[in-house]
Design a protein around this motif. Structure first.
Motif, mmCIF file in Angstrom:
data_model
loop_
_atom_site.group_PDB
_atom_site.id
_atom_site.type_symbol
_atom_site.label_atom_id
_atom_site.label_comp_id
_atom_site.label_asym_id
_atom_site.label_seq_id
_atom_site.Cartn_x
_atom_site.Cartn_y
_atom_site.Cartn_z
ATOM 1 N N VAL A 30 0.854 -1.182 0.000
ATOM 2 C CA VAL A 30 0.000 0.000 0.000
ATOM 3 C C VAL A 30 0.892 1.235 0.000
ATOM 4 O O VAL A 30 1.880 1.304 0.742
ATOM 5 C CB VAL A 30 -0.972 0.014 1.203
ATOM 6 N N THR A 31 0.573 2.187 -0.877
ATOM 7 C CA THR A 31 1.344 3.430 -0.974
ATOM 8 C C THR A 31 0.445 4.608 -0.631
ATOM 9 O O THR A 31 -0.780 4.526 -0.753
ATOM 10 C CB THR A 31 1.912 3.637 -2.382
ATOM 11 N N LYS A 52 5.982 14.066 -2.888
ATOM 12 C CA LYS A 52 7.388 14.186 -3.278
ATOM 13 C C LYS A 52 8.197 12.896 -3.079
ATOM 14 O O LYS A 52 9.217 12.696 -3.746
ATOM 15 C CB LYS A 52 8.056 15.316 -2.480
ATOM 16 N N ASN A 53 7.740 12.073 -2.150
ATOM 17 C CA ASN A 53 8.562 10.936 -1.739
ATOM 18 C C ASN A 53 7.795 9.630 -1.853
ATOM 19 O O ASN A 53 6.633 9.610 -2.263
ATOM 20 C CB ASN A 53 9.045 11.150 -0.301
ATOM 21 N N LEU A 54 8.433 8.549 -1.455
ATOM 22 C CA LEU A 54 7.766 7.250 -1.398
ATOM 23 C C LEU A 54 7.429 6.917 0.050
ATOM 24 O O LEU A 54 8.301 6.897 0.916
ATOM 25 C CB LEU A 54 8.663 6.161 -1.978
ATOM 26 N N LEU A 55 6.152 6.682 0.297
ATOM 27 C CA LEU A 55 5.644 6.243 1.591
ATOM 28 C C LEU A 55 4.842 4.981 1.318
ATOM 29 O O LEU A 55 3.782 5.033 0.701
ATOM 30 C CB LEU A 55 4.744 7.310 2.215
ATOM 31 N N VAL A 132 12.652 11.014 -1.995
ATOM 32 C CA VAL A 132 12.945 10.952 -3.427
ATOM 33 C C VAL A 132 13.141 12.352 -4.015
ATOM 34 O O VAL A 132 14.222 12.689 -4.496
ATOM 35 C CB VAL A 132 11.836 10.204 -4.195
ATOM 36 N N ASN A 133 12.101 13.198 -3.969
ATOM 37 C CA ASN A 133 12.183 14.499 -4.645
ATOM 38 C C ASN A 133 12.051 15.696 -3.716
ATOM 39 O O ASN A 133 11.956 16.830 -4.186
ATOM 40 C CB ASN A 133 11.107 14.581 -5.738
ATOM 41 N N ASP A 158 7.253 6.492 -9.219
ATOM 42 C CA ASP A 158 6.731 5.213 -9.704
ATOM 43 C C ASP A 158 7.860 4.317 -10.201
ATOM 44 O O ASP A 158 7.853 3.102 -9.974
ATOM 45 C CB ASP A 158 5.712 5.440 -10.826
ATOM 46 N N GLU A 159 8.808 4.913 -10.886
ATOM 47 C CA GLU A 159 9.950 4.145 -11.389
ATOM 48 C C GLU A 159 10.742 3.549 -10.232
ATOM 49 O O GLU A 159 11.095 2.353 -10.253
ATOM 50 C CB GLU A 159 10.857 5.060 -12.211
ATOM 51 N N VAL A 160 11.008 4.354 -9.219
ATOM 52 C CA VAL A 160 11.778 3.874 -8.074
ATOM 53 C C VAL A 160 11.009 2.783 -7.340
ATOM 54 O O VAL A 160 11.572 1.748 -6.959
ATOM 55 C CB VAL A 160 12.119 5.034 -7.119
#
Length: 244
Positions: A30-31, A52-55, A132-133, A158-160
């Motif tokens: 889950v994101t 901005k980031n991945l959670l 990430v960003n 999404d790529e990461v």
């Protein structure tokens, strides 16, 4: 593998704690673009600018893994993150127990929750925050960094994420297959401060030591400058890191 995307929730870990599967997926992810109650270890709060980031959190059911060796799962998750980040740049390492660093700065943290049954691990949730960003950090976190800051450009989250999930499955399957020695060797190879003498702090104060190894149980083994072997479980020792 099932992927669930949310725009804003309190916590991806909490979501999976309450998750009732409707399919037989072996891995559920889950994101969230933003978490209102994202947590780090202990009382720490994970700072993340919306979008901005991945959670994200990953739920697995590693019933083949004894509860006493659940740290192997932590190592596998860390190796997946390390492998993907290292495909973008050099300088990454795995800081015991659950962080990923770029040089002396923290880019990712993982909060792991397990549910046990009969000495085995029924459920394991990896709650991962990866910068990430994000370019500006306003919390009192001492040394954050993002992939964007490392590279000097934005990167597709999404790529990461896609790369991490592929890598995670690979390392997770190695754990399930019983590759304890290989996982441990890989983890030690990429460990933050794996060579050299550095400052640490425990309940008795500051001392200088070098890392000898990490046990499959997660115990960190240090040898101080007097030759004394010191053993630590989670939260029992602090790495002293230059915050400048």
């Amino acid at each position: 593998m099932r992927l669930i995307r949310c725009s804003c929730i309190d916590s991806t870990n909490r979501y999976l704690r309450d998750y009732h599967p409707t399919t037989d997926d072996d891995i559920v992810v889950v994101t969230a673009d933003f978490q209102t109650a994202g947590k780090g270890c202990g009382k720490n709060v994970w700072e993340s600018e919306a979008g901005k980031n991945l959670l994200f959190s990953i739920l697995v059911h590693p019933i083949e893994v004894p509860a006493s060796h659940q740290f192997l799962l932590s190592m596998a998750g860390g190796l997946a993150l390390y492998e993907v980040l290292s495909s973008y740049a050099d300088g990454f390492s795995l800081k015991w127990p659950n962080d990923v660093y770029w040089k002396d700065r923290k880019i990712s943290g993982t909060l792991i929750e397990t549910r046990l049954s009969g000495g085995l691990i029924k459920d394991c949730i990896f709650g991962i925050g990866l910068n990430v960003n994000q370019q500006v950090f306003v919390s009192d976190a001492p040394n954050p960094v993002s992939l964007c800051q490392v590279l000097g450009r934005n990167v597709s989250t999404d790529e990461v994420l896609d790369k991490i999930l592929l890598s995670f499955r690979k390392y997770y399957e190695r754990v399930i297959a019983g590759d304890e020695e290989g996982i441990l060797e890989n983890y030690l190879q990429h460990l933050y401060r794996r060579e050299g003498v550095y400052q640490y702090r425990d309940a008795e104060g500051l001392f200088e030591a070098e890392i000898i190894r990490v046990e499959p149980t997660g115990i960190l083994i240090l040898r101080d400058v007097k030759g004394m072997i010191r053993k630590y479980a989670f939260k029992e020792v602090e790495f002293i890191i230059d915050k400048s």
